[in-house]
Scaffold this motif. Structure first.
Motif, PDB file in Angstrom:
ATOM      1  N   SER A  14     -23.581  29.389 -32.098  1.00 27.05           N
ATOM      2  CA  SER A  14     -24.436  29.515 -30.926  1.00 27.05           C
ATOM      3  C   SER A  14     -23.612  29.538 -29.650  1.00 27.05           C
ATOM      4  CB  SER A  14     -25.445  28.364 -30.870  1.00 27.05           C
ATOM      5  OG  SER A  14     -24.776  27.127 -30.656  1.00 27.05           O
ATOM      6  N   HIS A  15     -24.263  30.052 -28.605  1.00 27.84           N
ATOM      7  CA  HIS A  15     -23.673  30.006 -27.266  1.00 27.84           C
ATOM      8  C   HIS A  15     -24.819  30.070 -26.268  1.00 27.84           C
ATOM      9  CE1 HIS A  15     -20.460  30.382 -24.313  1.00 27.84           C
ATOM     10  NE2 HIS A  15     -21.246  31.226 -23.661  1.00 27.84           N
ATOM     11  N   THR A  16     -24.687  29.311 -25.172  1.00 27.95           N
ATOM     12  CA  THR A  16     -25.746  29.217 -24.182  1.00 27.95           C
ATOM     13  C   THR A  16     -25.360  29.965 -22.913  1.00 27.95           C
ATOM     14  OG1 THR A  16     -26.452  27.062 -25.035  1.00 27.95           O
ATOM     15  CG2 THR A  16     -27.149  27.645 -22.796  1.00 27.95           C
ATOM     16  N   ILE A  17     -26.276  30.809 -22.426  1.00 28.91           N
ATOM     17  CA  ILE A  17     -26.093  31.538 -21.172  1.00 28.91           C
ATOM     18  C   ILE A  17     -27.306  31.271 -20.287  1.00 28.91           C
ATOM     19  CG2 ILE A  17     -25.894  33.810 -20.081  1.00 28.91           C
ATOM     20  CD1 ILE A  17     -24.501  34.831 -22.554  1.00 28.91           C
ATOM     21  N   ASP A  18     -27.071  30.721 -19.099  1.00 25.58           N
ATOM     22  CA  ASP A  18     -28.145  30.444 -18.135  1.00 25.58           C
ATOM     23  C   ASP A  18     -29.311  29.698 -18.769  1.00 25.58           C
ATOM     24  OD1 ASP A  18     -26.791  31.585 -16.041  1.00 25.58           O
ATOM     25  OD2 ASP A  18     -27.764  33.557 -16.228  1.00 25.58           O
ATOM     26  N   GLY A  19     -28.996  28.711 -19.556  1.00 24.26           N
ATOM     27  CA  GLY A  19     -30.023  27.867 -20.150  1.00 24.26           C
ATOM     28  C   GLY A  19     -30.647  28.410 -21.417  1.00 24.26           C
ATOM     29  N   THR A  20     -30.312  29.636 -21.787  1.00 21.39           N
ATOM     30  CA  THR A  20     -30.829  30.214 -23.035  1.00 21.39           C
ATOM     31  C   THR A  20     -29.794  30.058 -24.128  1.00 21.39           C
ATOM     32  OG1 THR A  20     -32.167  31.839 -21.847  1.00 21.39           O
ATOM     33  CG2 THR A  20     -31.698  32.302 -24.163  1.00 21.39           C
ATOM     34  N   ARG A  21     -30.178  29.396 -25.199  1.00 19.56           N
ATOM     35  CA  ARG A  21     -29.264  29.168 -26.326  1.00 19.56           C
ATOM     36  C   ARG A  21     -29.471  30.269 -27.357  1.00 19.56           C
ATOM     37  NH1 ARG A  21     -29.395  25.611 -31.128  1.00 19.56           N
ATOM     38  NH2 ARG A  21     -27.224  25.067 -31.671  1.00 19.56           N
ATOM     39  N   ALA A  73     -22.039  40.728 -32.121  1.00 17.23           N
ATOM     40  CA  ALA A  73     -20.926  40.787 -31.179  1.00 17.23           C
ATOM     41  C   ALA A  73     -20.345  42.192 -31.038  1.00 17.23           C
ATOM     42  CB  ALA A  73     -19.823  39.817 -31.619  1.00 17.23           C
ATOM     43  N   THR A  74     -20.765  43.113 -31.867  1.00 16.31           N
ATOM     44  CA  THR A  74     -20.187  44.457 -31.869  1.00 16.31           C
ATOM     45  C   THR A  74     -20.631  45.255 -30.651  1.00 16.31           C
ATOM     46  OG1 THR A  74     -20.322  44.421 -34.285  1.00 16.31           O
ATOM     47  CG2 THR A  74     -19.913  46.547 -33.240  1.00 16.31           C
ATOM     48  N   PRO A  75     -19.705  45.928 -29.965  1.00 11.92           N
ATOM     49  CA  PRO A  75     -20.108  46.830 -28.876  1.00 11.92           C
ATOM     50  C   PRO A  75     -21.138  47.841 -29.363  1.00 11.92           C
ATOM     51  CG  PRO A  75     -17.747  46.488 -28.826  1.00 11.92           C
ATOM     52  CD  PRO A  75     -18.239  45.821 -30.079  1.00 11.92           C
ATOM     53  N   GLU A  76     -21.965  48.287 -28.455  1.00 15.55           N
ATOM     54  CA  GLU A  76     -23.109  49.145 -28.789  1.00 15.55           C
ATOM     55  C   GLU A  76     -22.704  50.378 -29.573  1.00 15.55           C
ATOM     56  OE1 GLU A  76     -27.047  50.603 -28.835  1.00 15.55           O
ATOM     57  OE2 GLU A  76     -26.298  48.624 -28.258  1.00 15.55           O
ATOM     58  N   GLN A 108     -27.379  38.963 -25.282  1.00  9.16           N
ATOM     59  CA  GLN A 108     -27.164  38.431 -26.633  1.00  9.16           C
ATOM     60  C   GLN A 108     -25.807  38.863 -27.176  1.00  9.16           C
ATOM     61  OE1 GLN A 108     -29.261  39.968 -30.159  1.00  9.16           O
ATOM     62  NE2 GLN A 108     -29.972  37.858 -30.549  1.00  9.16           N
ATOM     63  N   ARG A 109     -25.407  40.102 -26.881  1.00 12.30           N
ATOM     64  CA  ARG A 109     -24.091  40.561 -27.330  1.00 12.30           C
ATOM     65  C   ARG A 109     -22.980  39.717 -26.689  1.00 12.30           C
ATOM     66  NH1 ARG A 109     -24.626  45.400 -26.053  1.00 12.30           N
ATOM     67  NH2 ARG A 109     -25.286  46.077 -28.125  1.00 12.30           N
ATOM     68  N   ALA A 110     -23.093  39.450 -25.395  1.00  8.25           N
ATOM     69  CA  ALA A 110     -22.097  38.632 -24.712  1.00  8.25           C
ATOM     70  C   ALA A 110     -22.062  37.224 -25.287  1.00  8.25           C
ATOM     71  CB  ALA A 110     -22.388  38.595 -23.211  1.00  8.25           C
ATOM     72  N   ALA A 111     -23.232  36.656 -25.571  1.00  5.75           N
ATOM     73  CA  ALA A 111     -23.278  35.324 -26.173  1.00  5.75           C
ATOM     74  C   ALA A 111     -22.619  35.316 -27.544  1.00  5.75           C
ATOM     75  CB  ALA A 111     -24.728  34.852 -26.278  1.00  5.75           C
ATOM     76  N   ALA A 112     -22.862  36.369 -28.325  1.00  2.00           N
ATOM     77  CA  ALA A 112     -22.242  36.460 -29.650  1.00  2.00           C
ATOM     78  C   ALA A 112     -20.728  36.578 -29.540  1.00  2.00           C
ATOM     79  CB  ALA A 112     -22.817  37.641 -30.409  1.00  2.00           C
ATOM     80  N   GLN A 113     -20.261  37.356 -28.572  1.00  2.00           N
ATOM     81  CA  GLN A 113     -18.818  37.496 -28.398  1.00  2.00           C
ATOM     82  C   GLN A 113     -18.180  36.179 -27.974  1.00  2.00           C
ATOM     83  OE1 GLN A 113     -18.794  40.777 -25.638  1.00  2.00           O
ATOM     84  NE2 GLN A 113     -18.669  42.327 -27.264  1.00  2.00           N
ATOM     85  N   MET A 114     -18.855  35.426 -27.108  1.00  5.08           N
ATOM     86  CA  MET A 114     -18.336  34.123 -26.691  1.00  5.08           C
ATOM     87  C   MET A 114     -18.314  33.151 -27.867  1.00  5.08           C
ATOM     88  SD  MET A 114     -17.464  34.393 -23.532  1.00  5.08           S
ATOM     89  CE  MET A 114     -17.351  32.712 -22.946  1.00  5.08           C
ATOM     90  N   ALA A 140     -11.517  42.657 -37.632  1.00  9.00           N
ATOM     91  CA  ALA A 140     -12.735  43.176 -37.009  1.00  9.00           C
ATOM     92  C   ALA A 140     -13.226  42.237 -35.921  1.00  9.00           C
ATOM     93  CB  ALA A 140     -13.816  43.376 -38.065  1.00  9.00           C
ATOM     94  N   ALA A 141     -13.152  40.942 -36.182  1.00  6.87           N
ATOM     95  CA  ALA A 141     -13.652  39.955 -35.220  1.00  6.87           C
ATOM     96  C   ALA A 141     -12.877  40.018 -33.910  1.00  6.87           C
ATOM     97  CB  ALA A 141     -13.572  38.556 -35.822  1.00  6.87           C
ATOM     98  N   VAL A 142     -11.556  40.027 -33.989  1.00  6.59           N
ATOM     99  CA  VAL A 142     -10.778  40.035 -32.751  1.00  6.59           C
ATOM    100  C   VAL A 142     -10.949  41.359 -32.015  1.00  6.59           C
ATOM    101  CG1 VAL A 142      -8.563  40.853 -33.703  1.00  6.59           C
ATOM    102  CG2 VAL A 142      -8.586  39.287 -31.750  1.00  6.59           C
ATOM    103  N   ALA A 143     -11.135  42.465 -32.744  1.00  6.65           N
ATOM    104  CA  ALA A 143     -11.377  43.755 -32.093  1.00  6.65           C
ATOM    105  C   ALA A 143     -12.643  43.724 -31.253  1.00  6.65           C
ATOM    106  CB  ALA A 143     -11.465  44.865 -33.138  1.00  6.65           C
ATOM    107  N   LYS A 144     -13.651  42.992 -31.706  1.00  2.00           N
ATOM    108  CA  LYS A 144     -14.935  42.965 -31.008  1.00  2.00           C
ATOM    109  C   LYS A 144     -14.850  42.290 -29.638  1.00  2.00           C
ATOM    110  CE  LYS A 144     -17.364  42.710 -35.451  1.00  2.00           C
ATOM    111  NZ  LYS A 144     -17.908  44.065 -35.549  1.00  2.00           N
ATOM    112  N   ILE A 145     -13.852  41.449 -29.429  1.00  2.00           N
ATOM    113  CA  ILE A 145     -13.742  40.770 -28.134  1.00  2.00           C
ATOM    114  C   ILE A 145     -12.591  41.350 -27.302  1.00  2.00           C
ATOM    115  CG2 ILE A 145     -14.757  38.661 -29.061  1.00  2.00           C
ATOM    116  CD1 ILE A 145     -11.903  37.424 -28.941  1.00  2.00           C
ATOM    117  N   MET A 146     -12.086  42.508 -27.691  1.00  7.32           N
ATOM    118  CA  MET A 146     -11.000  43.152 -26.962  1.00  7.32           C
ATOM    119  C   MET A 146     -11.505  44.343 -26.166  1.00  7.32           C
ATOM    120  SD  MET A 146      -8.055  43.028 -29.935  1.00  7.32           S
ATOM    121  CE  MET A 146      -6.520  42.911 -29.031  1.00  7.32           C
ATOM    122  N   ARG A 147     -10.910  44.536 -25.000  1.00  5.93           N
ATOM    123  CA  ARG A 147     -11.149  45.745 -24.224  1.00  5.93           C
ATOM    124  C   ARG A 147     -10.330  46.890 -24.801  1.00  5.93           C
ATOM    125  NH1 ARG A 147     -10.143  44.508 -18.033  1.00  5.93           N
ATOM    126  NH2 ARG A 147     -10.519  46.779 -17.985  1.00  5.93           N
ATOM    127  N   ALA A 148     -10.596  48.095 -24.305  1.00  3.99           N
ATOM    128  CA  ALA A 148      -9.868  49.263 -24.799  1.00  3.99           C
ATOM    129  C   ALA A 148      -8.369  49.095 -24.602  1.00  3.99           C
ATOM    130  CB  ALA A 148     -10.366  50.533 -24.098  1.00  3.99           C
TER     131      ALA A 148
END
Length: 488
Positions: free
Chosen positions: A5-12, A25-28, A44-50, A124-132
């Motif tokens: 889990s990860h919480t953003i602005d009070g939403t878990r 967490a996968t980019p669109e 939700q994608r950002a929360a999953a990546q965090m 795959a996991a580390v690729a999902k949180i990397m920029r180009a």
């Protein structure tokens, strides 16, 4: 199994298991949306990546995304994992693994020491949180060198597959494309034909034609007919000149079964091809014995109804576990070939290409790319130029060389002989050394530190003036091509 889990602005935001977390967490991309596994929103994608960034790498050894007892690819990943190689990174999370990969202290040798300890899911996991740019920088550190008759993957070099497909397998037409490609310096990775008429007799005919060209002009390269592995095995039994064994593969047992293959069948083909010992003997006395050529592509598991609720990028990385088990000469993702149902537009294709190249390199593969799209995708040549350039900067081992970038048999758009010249010139890249020496002997390239085509007034170098038409005197016909579900 743990939840995440990860919480953003009070939403878990809660993710029930590692498989779900990786998917969210996968980019669109359109394939994950089609499969119903994509994040419901950018938040939700950002929360999953965090949340994913905080997952220890050890967790991937304890929680399989596809159960061990249900899938032979999972069993291969688990049973061949090298815990000693994993030890130097065992304390890292996905997030700190990214930082480690990008740090100046980590070079290609350091990555080579740990690659057998990296599972596809970790990659795959580390690729999902990397920029180009992260995907480019980290992949560039890795050099995976393989050999058959040419040495591929060396620093400062980019090879090409010369792809002379013809809609009726006409030998004169194929020979013309081969000649065209060679005169532009393409073909050092392989001269590879997708047959329009895919049967053993036709495969043997095409192999014999390519072998005649290679031997007649002493071209330091290898040939391959991209047919099913069972056809290649039969061709070997008939005494055909088989250099490489081709097969499309996927990241689940069900995907490979849809391609009509198993790990045991791939092992049989690998052993049969190596027994022919057709590779060159190099200066160090070693015979080039990398004999497999694999192609993959995001979305193949979903089209085979064998994705097990996983996202397509994670499953693509799992296909690389199959590939590395057989020490291939070549592996490439046909990144945009399967269609916009899986990668909708140029942006998604570009992102997927960088991910695939990075994950393959991180897992120790000689990774190339078919930089391509189909005509019903929201993509164009500019998108391909961008991906070609960044992959060149990332150290991509090889690309495709297709006449005019338009494959008239498979009906899709790829990269051309001219595109290979462009990226070599802009980035200072050169062909494989053995092939480069041949190009200079034939007065196709000028000697020097940069790959440079010699312009000839008559269009053809004198040493090549009496060329390939003698090797293909007949013109055959075949049934009209039917586009296969996954090939390049």
């Amino acid at each position: 199994m743990a939840s995440y889990s990860h919480t953003i602005d009070g939403t878990r935001h809660v993710f029930d298991d590692l498989r779900t977390l990786l998917a969210r967490a996968t980019p669109e991309r359109s394939g994950d949306r089609l499969a119903g596994v994509a994040a419901a929103s950018a938040e939700q994608r950002a929360a999953a990546q965090m949340a994913l960034a905080d997952v220890p790498l050890r967790q991937f050894l304890d929680e399989a995304v596809i159960p061990y007892e249900r899938d032979d690819v999972t069993r291969l990943i688990v049973d061949t994992h090298d815990r000693e190689a994993f030890a130097p990174i065992a304390h890292l999370t996905v997030g700190s693994f990214r930082e480690w990969l990008l740090s100046d202290e980590v070079d290609g040798e350091g990555l080579a020491r740990v690659c057998a300890g990296i599972t596809p899911e970790m990659a795959a996991a580390v690729a999902k949180i990397m920029r180009a740019q992260d995907l480019v920088l980290a992949a560039r550190k890795v050099r995976v060198v393989t050999r058959f008759r040419t040495t591929l993957g060396l620093e400062g070099r980019m090879a090409t597959r010369l792809q002379p497909n013809h809609p009726t397998d006409d030998l004169a037409g194929i020979a013309a494309s081969v000649l065209d490609g060679l005169l532009y310096g393409s073909g050092d990775a392989v001269i590879g034909i997708n047959p329009a008429l895919d049967n053993v007799a036709q495969v043997v005919r095409l192999l014999e034609m390519l072998d005649a060209v290679i031997r007649r002009y002493d071209v330091p390269t290898q040939a391959c007919v991209l047919t099913h592995v069972t056809n290649t095995l039969q061709a070997i039994e008939r005494g055909a000149p088989v250099d490489l064994v081709f097969q499309s593969i996927g990241g689940t047992q069900g995907t490979n079964e849809s391609f009509g293959v198993s790990l045991a069948l791939l092992r049989e083909a690998h052993d049969a091809a190596r027994s022919l010992r057709r590779g060159a003997t190099f200066a160090d006395g070693r015979v080039g014995d990398h004999v497999m050529y694999f192609e993959t592509g995001q979305g193949s598991a979903l089209s085979a109804n064998a994705s097990h609720g996983c996202d397509q990028q994670t499953l693509e990385a799992r296909a690389y576990a199959v590939a590395r088990h057989f020490a291939p000469l070549l592996v490439n993702s046909v990144v945009g070939f399967i269609g916009p149902e899986y990668l909708y537009d140029g942006k998604q294709i570009t992102r997927a290409g960088l991910e695939d190249h990075f994950c393959g390199k991180l897992l120790g593969l000689p990774m190339g790319m078919d930089i391509c799209y189909t005509n019903h995708a929201n993509a164009d040549g500019d998108d391909m130029d961008v991906l070609l350039t960044v992959l060149g900067a990332a150290g991509c081992s090889f690309i495709m060389g297709v006449p005019g970038a338009d494959d008239v048999m498979l009906n899709y758009q790829s990269t051309s002989f001219h595109d290979a010249l462009y990226v070599r010139r802009v980035l200072g890249l050169r062909p494989a050394p053995e092939f480069e020496a041949w190009l200079e002997r034939m007065a196709i390239f000028a000697p020097g530190e940069r790959a440079r085509l010699i312009e000839h007034a008559a269009g053809v170098p004198p040493a090549f003036a009496r060329t390939l038409h003698a090797a293909a005197p007949e013109s055959g016909t075949a049934a009209p091509a039917v586009r296969p579900p996954h090939a390049s």
